[in-house]
Design a protein around this motif. Structure first.
Motif, PDB file in Angstrom:
ATOM      1  N   ALA A  15     121.877   3.740  -4.451  1.00  0.00           N
ATOM      2  CA  ALA A  15     122.825   3.512  -3.352  1.00  0.00           C
ATOM      3  C   ALA A  15     123.280   4.796  -2.652  1.00  0.00           C
ATOM      4  O   ALA A  15     123.489   4.789  -1.435  1.00  0.00           O
ATOM      5  CB  ALA A  15     124.025   2.716  -3.851  1.00  0.00           C
ATOM      6  N   PRO A  16     123.432   5.931  -3.359  1.00  0.00           N
ATOM      7  CA  PRO A  16     123.808   7.156  -2.640  1.00  0.00           C
ATOM      8  C   PRO A  16     122.705   7.695  -1.737  1.00  0.00           C
ATOM      9  O   PRO A  16     122.967   8.570  -0.904  1.00  0.00           O
ATOM     10  CB  PRO A  16     124.094   8.148  -3.784  1.00  0.00           C
ATOM     11  N   TYR A  17     121.489   7.181  -1.882  1.00  0.00           N
ATOM     12  CA  TYR A  17     120.336   7.713  -1.148  1.00  0.00           C
ATOM     13  C   TYR A  17     119.760   6.707  -0.155  1.00  0.00           C
ATOM     14  O   TYR A  17     119.280   7.089   0.912  1.00  0.00           O
ATOM     15  CB  TYR A  17     119.234   8.118  -2.135  1.00  0.00           C
ATOM     16  N   VAL A  18     119.764   5.433  -0.529  1.00  0.00           N
ATOM     17  CA  VAL A  18     119.152   4.381   0.277  1.00  0.00           C
ATOM     18  C   VAL A  18     120.241   3.443   0.778  1.00  0.00           C
ATOM     19  O   VAL A  18     120.995   2.876  -0.015  1.00  0.00           O
ATOM     20  CB  VAL A  18     118.113   3.585  -0.551  1.00  0.00           C
ATOM     21  N   GLU A  19     120.326   3.279   2.093  1.00  0.00           N
ATOM     22  CA  GLU A  19     121.310   2.347   2.646  1.00  0.00           C
ATOM     23  C   GLU A  19     120.888   0.905   2.403  1.00  0.00           C
ATOM     24  O   GLU A  19     121.690   0.077   1.981  1.00  0.00           O
ATOM     25  CB  GLU A  19     121.501   2.582   4.147  1.00  0.00           C
ATOM     26  N   CYS A  20     119.625   0.596   2.687  1.00  0.00           N
ATOM     27  CA  CYS A  20     119.142  -0.766   2.468  1.00  0.00           C
ATOM     28  C   CYS A  20     117.624  -0.812   2.611  1.00  0.00           C
ATOM     29  O   CYS A  20     116.990   0.128   3.096  1.00  0.00           O
ATOM     30  CB  CYS A  20     119.772  -1.752   3.472  1.00  0.00           C
ATOM     31  N   TYR A  21     117.046  -1.925   2.153  1.00  0.00           N
ATOM     32  CA  TYR A  21     115.680  -2.320   2.502  1.00  0.00           C
ATOM     33  C   TYR A  21     115.821  -3.424   3.552  1.00  0.00           C
ATOM     34  O   TYR A  21     116.815  -4.157   3.568  1.00  0.00           O
ATOM     35  CB  TYR A  21     114.948  -2.882   1.282  1.00  0.00           C
ATOM     36  N   ASP A 138     105.741 -11.843  -1.260  1.00  0.00           N
ATOM     37  CA  ASP A 138     107.019 -11.994  -1.945  1.00  0.00           C
ATOM     38  C   ASP A 138     107.921 -10.795  -1.641  1.00  0.00           C
ATOM     39  O   ASP A 138     107.685  -9.684  -2.127  1.00  0.00           O
ATOM     40  CB  ASP A 138     106.775 -12.105  -3.450  1.00  0.00           C
ATOM     41  N   ILE A 139     108.961 -11.015  -0.857  1.00  0.00           N
ATOM     42  CA  ILE A 139     109.842  -9.922  -0.452  1.00  0.00           C
ATOM     43  C   ILE A 139     110.585  -9.334  -1.649  1.00  0.00           C
ATOM     44  O   ILE A 139     110.760  -8.114  -1.758  1.00  0.00           O
ATOM     45  CB  ILE A 139     110.831 -10.398   0.623  1.00  0.00           C
ATOM     46  N   ALA A 140     111.011 -10.196  -2.566  1.00  0.00           N
ATOM     47  CA  ALA A 140     111.719  -9.702  -3.755  1.00  0.00           C
ATOM     48  C   ALA A 140     110.845  -8.746  -4.553  1.00  0.00           C
ATOM     49  O   ALA A 140     111.325  -7.736  -5.087  1.00  0.00           O
ATOM     50  CB  ALA A 140     112.160 -10.874  -4.632  1.00  0.00           C
ATOM     51  N   ALA A 141     109.560  -9.041  -4.621  1.00  0.00           N
ATOM     52  CA  ALA A 141     108.631  -8.166  -5.335  1.00  0.00           C
ATOM     53  C   ALA A 141     108.476  -6.833  -4.612  1.00  0.00           C
ATOM     54  O   ALA A 141     108.340  -5.775  -5.251  1.00  0.00           O
ATOM     55  CB  ALA A 141     107.276  -8.850  -5.486  1.00  0.00           C
TER      56      ALA A 141
END
Length: 278
Positions: A15-21, A138-141
């Motif tokens: 979370a400190p590095y990636v805002e979101c996918y 599969d997006i979750a994958a």
């Protein structure tokens, strides 16, 4: 054509590095072109991957140019226009720019207002990030794979918190409504040193980044149907003329035009994650 957009949170350690996918999907008749998409400046660095066969085209100097199948793009300060054939998706990883160099050992400045294919930029060491995603439905994958790849990369690094991280956090949390002098005083670093370090690491000045973040919040507020006068006051614009001038610089159009034409020409391809703008 049906167009959908979804965002997914990274694991807690990222979370400190990636805002979101995020996943942007385009479904329609075979060979159908999407409406031209306008991507607005977000103040972030992104990896964008085409997991399916169709690849998007970017408008560059009034000509359409096919993008790489997987690429980095840096912070940019103007709108970007693109389109894609139907039955295709884009998968993105949105990084906070001040921590990008920690994960990939290169400054985000090298990508400022620029894009480059992943392997051209970092070589085969990054192939394990994007190549396993090709053809996956599969997006979750997909999210789990990227979480695993980046978490392992993070675990192998010697992490250091620095004042650039603090400064960028302050700018985002104040929604860009703060002076650079206040930022400098908050982290006990001279304005000259802050200016130099931002330029070297992010590719833009603290003031340039602040303006992009303020625009991002202005757009988000406009999307939520806030009054112009409230946006002008809450985000520290001098007056409404200043707000409109800045908005037009970053969006490529006036606020009224964005609102009026948003659905027809897909002016709003991305939703906005507001968790970092508390």
């Amino acid at each position: 054509m049906k167009i959908t957009y979804e965002e997914f949170s990274p694991s807690a350690d990222l979370a400190p590095y990636v805002e979101c996918y995020w996943v942007h999907s385009f479904t329609g008749e075979s060979g159908e072109d999407s409406p031209v998409q306008r991507c607005l400046p977000l103040g972030m660095v992104e990896v964008i991957i085409h997991p399916d066969e169709n690849i998007s085209d970017l408008l560059t100097e009034e000509q359409w140019q096919q993008l790489p199948r997987s690429f980095f793009h840096g912070i940019y300060n103007n709108p970007v226009y693109w389109k894609i054939k139907s039955n295709a998706r884009l998968f993105g990883i949105r990084f906070k720019p001040e921590t990008f160099s920690t994960l990939f050992n290169v400054p985000a400045a090298s990508l400022y207002c620029h894009f480059v294919s992943l392997e051209t930029f970092l070589g085969r060491e990054v192939s394990g990030l994007h190549r396993p995603l090709y053809g996956i439905k599969d997006i979750a994958a997909m999210v789990a794979h990227c979480d695993g790849f980046l978490s392992k990369r993070l675990a192998d690094l010697e992490l250091q918190h620095n004042y650039i991280t603090e400064a960028a956090d302050i700018i985002r949390h104040t929604k860009g409504n703060i002076s650079i002098e206040e930022v400098s005083n908050s982290i006990s670093v001279s304005m000259r040193q802050l200016q130099r370090s931002f330029k070297e690491n992010l590719g833009t000045t603290p003031k340039g980044y602040l303006r992009i973040i303020r625009f991002r919040n202005a757009f988000s507020a406009l999307e939520s149907e806030h009054e112009w006068a409230d946006i002008t006051y809450d985000l520290g614009y001098a007056d409404q003329a200043h707000f409109i001038r800045e908005f037009r610089e970053f969006a490529g159009d006036t606020p009224n035009s964005i609102i009026r034409n948003a659905e027809n020409i897909r002016k709003k391809p991305f939703s906005f994650t507001d968790s970092i703008f508390l």
